[in-house]
Design a protein around this motif. Structure first.
Motif, mmCIF file in Angstrom:
data_model
loop_
_atom_site.group_PDB
_atom_site.id
_atom_site.type_symbol
_atom_site.label_atom_id
_atom_site.label_comp_id
_atom_site.label_asym_id
_atom_site.label_seq_id
_atom_site.Cartn_x
_atom_site.Cartn_y
_atom_site.Cartn_z
ATOM 1 N N MET A 6 0.853 -1.185 0.000
ATOM 2 C CA MET A 6 0.000 0.000 0.000
ATOM 3 C C MET A 6 0.891 1.238 0.000
ATOM 4 O O MET A 6 1.747 1.403 0.855
ATOM 5 N N SER A 7 0.697 2.161 -0.974
ATOM 6 C CA SER A 7 1.585 3.298 -1.131
ATOM 7 C C SER A 7 1.268 4.387 -0.109
ATOM 8 O O SER A 7 0.230 4.381 0.551
ATOM 9 N N ARG A 8 2.189 5.345 -0.025
ATOM 10 C CA ARG A 8 2.003 6.441 0.918
ATOM 11 C C ARG A 8 0.847 7.343 0.522
ATOM 12 O O ARG A 8 0.391 8.167 1.322
ATOM 13 N N TRP A 9 0.362 7.195 -0.720
ATOM 14 C CA TRP A 9 -0.763 8.002 -1.167
ATOM 15 C C TRP A 9 -2.106 7.375 -0.793
ATOM 16 O O TRP A 9 -3.095 8.092 -0.647
ATOM 17 N N THR A 10 -2.139 6.045 -0.686
ATOM 18 C CA THR A 10 -3.428 5.366 -0.510
ATOM 19 C C THR A 10 -3.726 4.944 0.926
ATOM 20 O O THR A 10 -4.888 4.923 1.326
ATOM 21 N N TRP A 11 -2.677 4.611 1.736
ATOM 22 C CA TRP A 11 -3.001 4.096 3.065
ATOM 23 C C TRP A 11 -3.692 5.130 3.948
ATOM 24 O O TRP A 11 -4.581 4.767 4.732
ATOM 25 N N PRO A 12 -3.374 6.452 3.850
ATOM 26 C CA PRO A 12 -4.137 7.391 4.663
ATOM 27 C C PRO A 12 -5.614 7.440 4.283
ATOM 28 O O PRO A 12 -6.464 7.738 5.125
ATOM 29 N N ALA A 13 -5.922 7.143 3.009
ATOM 30 C CA ALA A 13 -7.326 7.117 2.598
ATOM 31 C C ALA A 13 -8.057 5.979 3.300
ATOM 32 O O ALA A 13 -9.206 6.145 3.759
ATOM 33 N N TYR A 14 -7.408 4.811 3.395
ATOM 34 C CA TYR A 14 -8.021 3.699 4.124
ATOM 35 C C TYR A 14 -8.194 4.049 5.597
ATOM 36 O O TYR A 14 -9.223 3.743 6.203
ATOM 37 N N VAL A 15 -7.191 4.694 6.173
ATOM 38 C CA VAL A 15 -7.297 5.132 7.568
ATOM 39 C C VAL A 15 -8.462 6.103 7.725
ATOM 40 O O VAL A 15 -9.233 6.037 8.697
ATOM 41 N N THR A 63 -1.527 14.335 6.815
ATOM 42 C CA THR A 63 -0.634 15.435 7.175
ATOM 43 C C THR A 63 0.229 15.171 8.406
ATOM 44 O O THR A 63 1.296 15.775 8.542
ATOM 45 N N LEU A 64 -0.222 14.290 9.306
ATOM 46 C CA LEU A 64 0.504 14.102 10.563
ATOM 47 C C LEU A 64 0.998 12.682 10.803
ATOM 48 O O LEU A 64 1.803 12.462 11.708
ATOM 49 N N LEU A 65 0.529 11.727 10.044
ATOM 50 C CA LEU A 65 0.932 10.334 10.234
ATOM 51 C C LEU A 65 1.793 9.876 9.072
ATOM 52 O O LEU A 65 1.699 10.413 7.968
ATOM 53 N N PRO A 66 2.642 8.848 9.279
ATOM 54 C CA PRO A 66 2.890 8.132 10.541
ATOM 55 C C PRO A 66 3.820 8.919 11.455
ATOM 56 O O PRO A 66 4.616 9.742 10.993
ATOM 57 N N LEU A 67 3.714 8.654 12.726
ATOM 58 C CA LEU A 67 4.587 9.300 13.704
ATOM 59 C C LEU A 67 5.884 8.511 13.843
ATOM 60 O O LEU A 67 5.902 7.291 13.647
ATOM 61 N N PRO A 68 6.980 9.179 14.177
ATOM 62 C CA PRO A 68 8.244 8.454 14.418
ATOM 63 C C PRO A 68 8.085 7.481 15.577
ATOM 64 O O PRO A 68 7.302 7.709 16.508
ATOM 65 N N SER A 69 8.828 6.403 15.537
ATOM 66 C CA SER A 69 8.776 5.403 16.609
ATOM 67 C C SER A 69 10.185 4.950 16.947
ATOM 68 O O SER A 69 11.144 5.264 16.242
ATOM 69 N N GLY A 70 10.292 4.200 18.030
ATOM 70 C CA GLY A 70 11.598 3.690 18.446
ATOM 71 C C GLY A 70 12.421 4.760 19.151
ATOM 72 O O GLY A 70 11.893 5.579 19.901
ATOM 73 N N VAL A 112 5.236 17.870 -9.211
ATOM 74 C CA VAL A 112 3.929 18.339 -9.680
ATOM 75 C C VAL A 112 2.804 17.678 -8.898
ATOM 76 O O VAL A 112 1.853 18.330 -8.452
ATOM 77 N N LEU A 113 2.909 16.359 -8.726
ATOM 78 C CA LEU A 113 1.866 15.625 -8.006
ATOM 79 C C LEU A 113 1.725 16.128 -6.563
ATOM 80 O O LEU A 113 0.611 16.255 -6.050
ATOM 81 N N GLN A 114 2.856 16.423 -5.929
ATOM 82 C CA GLN A 114 2.815 16.904 -4.552
ATOM 83 C C GLN A 114 2.096 18.247 -4.465
ATOM 84 O O GLN A 114 1.282 18.478 -3.566
ATOM 85 N N THR A 115 2.373 19.144 -5.402
ATOM 86 C CA THR A 115 1.735 20.459 -5.399
ATOM 87 C C THR A 115 0.242 20.338 -5.662
ATOM 88 O O THR A 115 -0.580 20.956 -4.963
ATOM 89 N N VAL A 116 -0.098 19.537 -6.663
ATOM 90 C CA VAL A 116 -1.521 19.351 -6.987
ATOM 91 C C VAL A 116 -2.258 18.704 -5.810
ATOM 92 O O VAL A 116 -3.378 19.096 -5.460
ATOM 93 N N PHE A 117 -1.600 17.734 -5.183
ATOM 94 C CA PHE A 117 -2.227 17.050 -4.060
ATOM 95 C C PHE A 117 -2.487 18.010 -2.903
ATOM 96 O O PHE A 117 -3.529 17.935 -2.243
ATOM 97 N N ASN A 118 -1.564 18.918 -2.646
ATOM 98 C CA ASN A 118 -1.740 19.881 -1.564
ATOM 99 C C ASN A 118 -2.936 20.796 -1.813
ATOM 100 O O ASN A 118 -3.589 21.252 -0.873
ATOM 101 N N VAL A 119 -3.215 21.066 -3.080
ATOM 102 C CA VAL A 119 -4.408 21.849 -3.415
ATOM 103 C C VAL A 119 -5.661 20.993 -3.235
ATOM 104 O O VAL A 119 -6.631 21.391 -2.582
#
Length: 380
Positions: free
Chosen positions: A1-10, A59-66, A109-116
């Motif tokens: 699961m990519s970093r773009w999709t797992w927050p959507a599942y969450v 915007t805030l997850l995942p948090l650092p661990s260890g 480009v994707l990062q900028t568009v995503f932020n909008v």
């Protein structure tokens, strides 16, 4: 699961959980604010819950661990990016020599568009669902983005010893732009959503007493007993910790008093002697018991009914809800015969009270039959 999709599942899973947790308060709010339940507004509340959890996840997850010190040494950021429109230079540098298609797929480009895009739902929901004006909606998007960037840059205000995500002024700009876009398209995208002000204008209109309203009133009473008991016991244990005393592991006499006796008295025994005699849950649903003139006291309403005598209100309130509450108290007594009998008896009383609403005239239920009361809309 990519970093773009797992927050959507969450967001979807967590948002549904949050929505279910707050469903009962939302229902009560709608009944008191609008005088009825709005299914479309409930759907909007669910969308707010899902989007809110997804926004936090993105915007805030995942948090650092260890080992946080080691993590910060390897992955932390030294400070925020405060150069406005730095993303333009980043896109120019990262897409140099690429085709148009490859440029659109580049991470910059994707990062900028995503932020909008991330804040477009903010503008839609705040403008149309919450009914804020355009300037306030855009200002709220700016404030929310500023809070997020500050949280990232300060390591959740010092909980993490470094900036675990880059606090970027460009994110603030693009998020606010997304909020503006969402606010502009909100009247079209959410045209089907009833306005809160339009629904509130019909708040005083009497409505039919339904099985669901009666059951919701009962559910609210039961939930209120549990909630009051939980808050009182929790407060008592917090006080014990504050004064340095040991917190009991089991349920002692004080816990029984605060967790069961006091809530039952406040929620189930007191209301029959106040005003119309309706329970707190019934009052939340705009319901109240009334009696025929020959069994009522005080003025008679346009429907030919009035408020019953204190004795009749007491009989109605204590015949089912009060009896169920008494069973709750007896079931929490020290081990013996009474708890073994009271617990199943309380379950039987609750079952009969709920089912009787289906089979009694005017949805009066068993308590109405016993006391001679009818249950009507309090606004009639």
């Amino acid at each position: 699961m990519s970093r773009w999709t797992w927050p959507a599942y969450v967001g979807v899973i967590g948002g549904v959980v949050v929505f279910v947790m707050f469903l009962l308060p939302v229902v009560v709010w709608q009944y008191r604010r609008y005088g009825r339940l709005s299914g479309l507004r409930l759907l909007g509340s669910a969308a707010v819950a899902v989007y809110g959890v997804a926004l936090v996840a993105y915007t805030l997850l995942p948090l650092p661990s260890g080992d946080l010190a080691q993590w910060c040494t390897q992955h932390g950021f030294s400070g925020p990016q405060l150069n406005p429109f730095q993303f333009v230079e980043d896109i120019r540098r990262d897409t140099a020599g690429l085709s148009a298609a490859a440029t659109l797929r580049s991470p910059a480009v994707l990062q900028t568009v995503f932020n909008v895009v991330l804040f477009v739902p903010w503008g839609v929901l705040v403008r149309r669902f919450f009914g804020w004006r355009l300037p306030l909606t855009v200002a709220s998007a700016f404030a929310a983005s500023l809070l997020i960037e500050t949280t990232q840059g300060t390591g959740i205000f010092g909980l993490i010893p470094c900036s675990y995500r880059l606090a970027d002024v460009d994110d603030l700009l693009t998020n606010t732009l997304g909020g503006l876009v969402g606010a502009l398209i909100a009247p079209v995208v959410l045209r089907w959503m009833p306005r809160s002000t339009d629904l509130a204008a019909q708040r005083g209109v009497p409505r039919r007493v339904t099985v669901w309203r009666r059951w919701l009133g009962m559910l609210l009473d039961a939930a209120l007993v549990s909630a009051v008991g939980f808050v009182l016991v929790l407060s008592y244990r917090v006080v014990l910790v504050a004064v340095g005393r040991e917190v009991p592991l089991g349920q002692g006499p004080v816990e029984v008093l605060l967790g069961t006796v006091v809530p039952v008295v406040l929620v189930l025994f007191v209301p029959p002697f106040l005003g119309s005699g309706a329970s707190w849950g019934q009052r939340a649903m705009w319901l109240e018991p009334r009696w025929a003139p020959d069994t009522a006291e005080g003025p008679i309403g346009p429907d030919g009914l009035g408020r019953g005598t204190t004795a009749r209100r007491a009989v109605r309130g204590l015949s089912t809800g009060g009896l169920w509450g008494l069973c709750l108290i007896l079931a929490d007594l020290p081990a013996g015969l009474l708890p073994d009998v009271a617990a199943p008896l309380g379950g039987l009383v609750a079952f009969v009270a709920v089912v009787s609403v289906l089979f009694t005239r005017d949805r009066r239920g068993l308590s109405g039959v016993v006391s001679g009361a009818r249950v009507v809309d309090a606004r009639s």
